[in-house]
Design an enzyme around this catalytic site. Sequence first.
Site, PDB file in Angstrom:
ATOM      1  N   LYS A  14       0.817  -1.212   0.000  1.00 28.44           N
ATOM      2  CA  LYS A  14       0.000   0.000   0.000  1.00 28.44           C
ATOM      3  C   LYS A  14       0.852   1.263   0.000  1.00 28.44           C
ATOM      4  O   LYS A  14       0.618   2.173  -0.787  1.00 28.44           O
ATOM      5  CB  LYS A  14      -0.947   0.030   1.206  1.00 28.44           C
ATOM      6  CG  LYS A  14      -1.977  -1.059   1.211  1.00 28.44           C
ATOM      7  CD  LYS A  14      -2.928  -0.945   2.393  1.00 28.44           C
ATOM      8  CE  LYS A  14      -2.266  -0.938   3.746  1.00 28.44           C
ATOM      9  NZ  LYS A  14      -1.599  -2.177   4.135  1.00 28.44           N
ATOM     10  N   ARG A  89      -9.739   1.394   9.464  1.00 28.86           N
ATOM     11  CA  ARG A  89      -9.359  -0.004   9.701  1.00 28.86           C
ATOM     12  C   ARG A  89     -10.534  -0.865  10.150  1.00 28.86           C
ATOM     13  O   ARG A  89     -10.410  -2.069  10.241  1.00 28.86           O
ATOM     14  CB  ARG A  89      -8.282  -0.086  10.787  1.00 28.86           C
ATOM     15  CG  ARG A  89      -6.920   0.301  10.317  1.00 28.86           C
ATOM     16  CD  ARG A  89      -5.888  -0.173  11.318  1.00 28.86           C
ATOM     17  NE  ARG A  89      -4.555   0.260  10.953  1.00 28.86           N
ATOM     18  CZ  ARG A  89      -3.732  -0.423  10.182  1.00 28.86           C
ATOM     19  NH1 ARG A  89      -4.105  -1.553   9.667  1.00 28.86           N
ATOM     20  NH2 ARG A  89      -2.536   0.045   9.924  1.00 28.86           N
ATOM     21  N   ARG A 128      11.281  -7.759   5.013  1.00 24.39           N
ATOM     22  CA  ARG A 128      11.361  -6.314   5.253  1.00 24.39           C
ATOM     23  C   ARG A 128      11.840  -6.039   6.675  1.00 24.39           C
ATOM     24  O   ARG A 128      12.675  -5.149   6.900  1.00 24.39           O
ATOM     25  CB  ARG A 128       9.994  -5.661   5.016  1.00 24.39           C
ATOM     26  CG  ARG A 128      10.004  -4.154   5.258  1.00 24.39           C
ATOM     27  CD  ARG A 128       8.678  -3.520   4.945  1.00 24.39           C
ATOM     28  NE  ARG A 128       7.724  -3.688   6.027  1.00 24.39           N
ATOM     29  CZ  ARG A 128       6.472  -3.256   5.996  1.00 24.39           C
ATOM     30  NH1 ARG A 128       6.000  -2.663   4.920  1.00 24.39           N
ATOM     31  NH2 ARG A 128       5.675  -3.434   7.028  1.00 24.39           N
ATOM     32  N   ARG A 134      13.420  -4.099  11.806  1.00 25.80           N
ATOM     33  CA  ARG A 134      12.192  -3.992  12.607  1.00 25.80           C
ATOM     34  C   ARG A 134      12.114  -5.213  13.519  1.00 25.80           C
ATOM     35  O   ARG A 134      11.502  -6.220  13.179  1.00 25.80           O
ATOM     36  CB  ARG A 134      10.952  -3.932  11.702  1.00 25.80           C
ATOM     37  CG  ARG A 134      10.860  -2.676  10.857  1.00 25.80           C
ATOM     38  CD  ARG A 134       9.542  -2.652  10.127  1.00 25.80           C
ATOM     39  NE  ARG A 134       9.427  -1.502   9.248  1.00 25.80           N
ATOM     40  CZ  ARG A 134       8.293  -1.098   8.704  1.00 25.80           C
ATOM     41  NH1 ARG A 134       7.179  -1.750   8.943  1.00 25.80           N
ATOM     42  NH2 ARG A 134       8.269  -0.060   7.903  1.00 25.80           N
ATOM     43  N   ARG A 145      -0.997  -9.670  13.141  1.00 22.71           N
ATOM     44  CA  ARG A 145      -1.467  -8.486  12.405  1.00 22.71           C
ATOM     45  C   ARG A 145      -2.333  -8.894  11.209  1.00 22.71           C
ATOM     46  O   ARG A 145      -3.321  -8.229  10.904  1.00 22.71           O
ATOM     47  CB  ARG A 145      -0.282  -7.637  11.937  1.00 22.71           C
ATOM     48  CG  ARG A 145       0.355  -6.870  13.088  1.00 22.71           C
ATOM     49  CD  ARG A 145       1.653  -6.187  12.732  1.00 22.71           C
ATOM     50  NE  ARG A 145       1.575  -5.366  11.560  1.00 22.71           N
ATOM     51  CZ  ARG A 145       2.607  -5.101  10.756  1.00 22.71           C
ATOM     52  NH1 ARG A 145       3.791  -5.609  11.009  1.00 22.71           N
ATOM     53  NH2 ARG A 145       2.465  -4.319   9.711  1.00 22.71           N
TER      54      ARG A 145
END
Length: 193
Positions: A14, A89, A128, A134, A145
Site C-alpha cells: 500500500k 481499519r 522487510r 524492525r 497483524r
Amino acid sequence: MTRMIILGPPGAGKGTQASGIAERYGIPAISTGDIFRANIKAGTPLGEQVKEITASGGLVPDELTNRIVADRLSQADAQEGFLLDGYPRNLGQVEALDTMLSATGQSLDVVLELVVDTEEVVQRLLKRAEIEGRVDDTEEVVRHRMDVYAEQTAPLSDAYEKRGLLRRVDGLGEVDEVATRINEALDAATGRA
C-alpha cells in the site's frame, strides 16, 4: 478532486503504491502508520503511547486515530483530495470518516483494495523486518497483524462494495505491473482517461 482509500493487509504494498497514486493525482498520501512512526521517532507522548500498543501487535484506539485523521484532513493540502492509507481499519472508523467528510460536504470517490496471498505477504514482511531492522516484526506478530486485518478491516471491502466504491486489484507482481493495474482501475472509477 479525488478522495480515495487504499486497503490491503500489512505488506500488500500500500505505501509503495500510495506515493505513486498521490503523485499522479496531485493529492497527499496520508498514512496513519507514517504519522504514528514519525511520533514514535520524535519521542512524543503520542509516539510513546503508540509504540507500546503496536509492539504487541495491537491497533491504536479508534478515538485517537480518528482525531489524528480529522486533524490531517483539515489541513490545506487535503482540501482538493487525498489518499488514505491505513485508515479506516474498521467499520467504526468508516462511520467516523463519513461524519468527517459529510461535515464539509465531501464524500469518497473510490476505494482501492490490493488483493494478495497471505503466505507471500508474511514472507515479504519478515524479509522487510530483517532488512529494515524492525525487531518487533517477528513471525508471530506478523501473523497476528494479518489475523487482526482479516477480522477487523476485511469487512470494509464489503461495506464499500455495497456503496459501489470498491475496486479490487491484484497486488502481487513487480511494483510497475501493480501500478499499471491500479492506474487502469482508478481511471475507470474516476472517469479519468
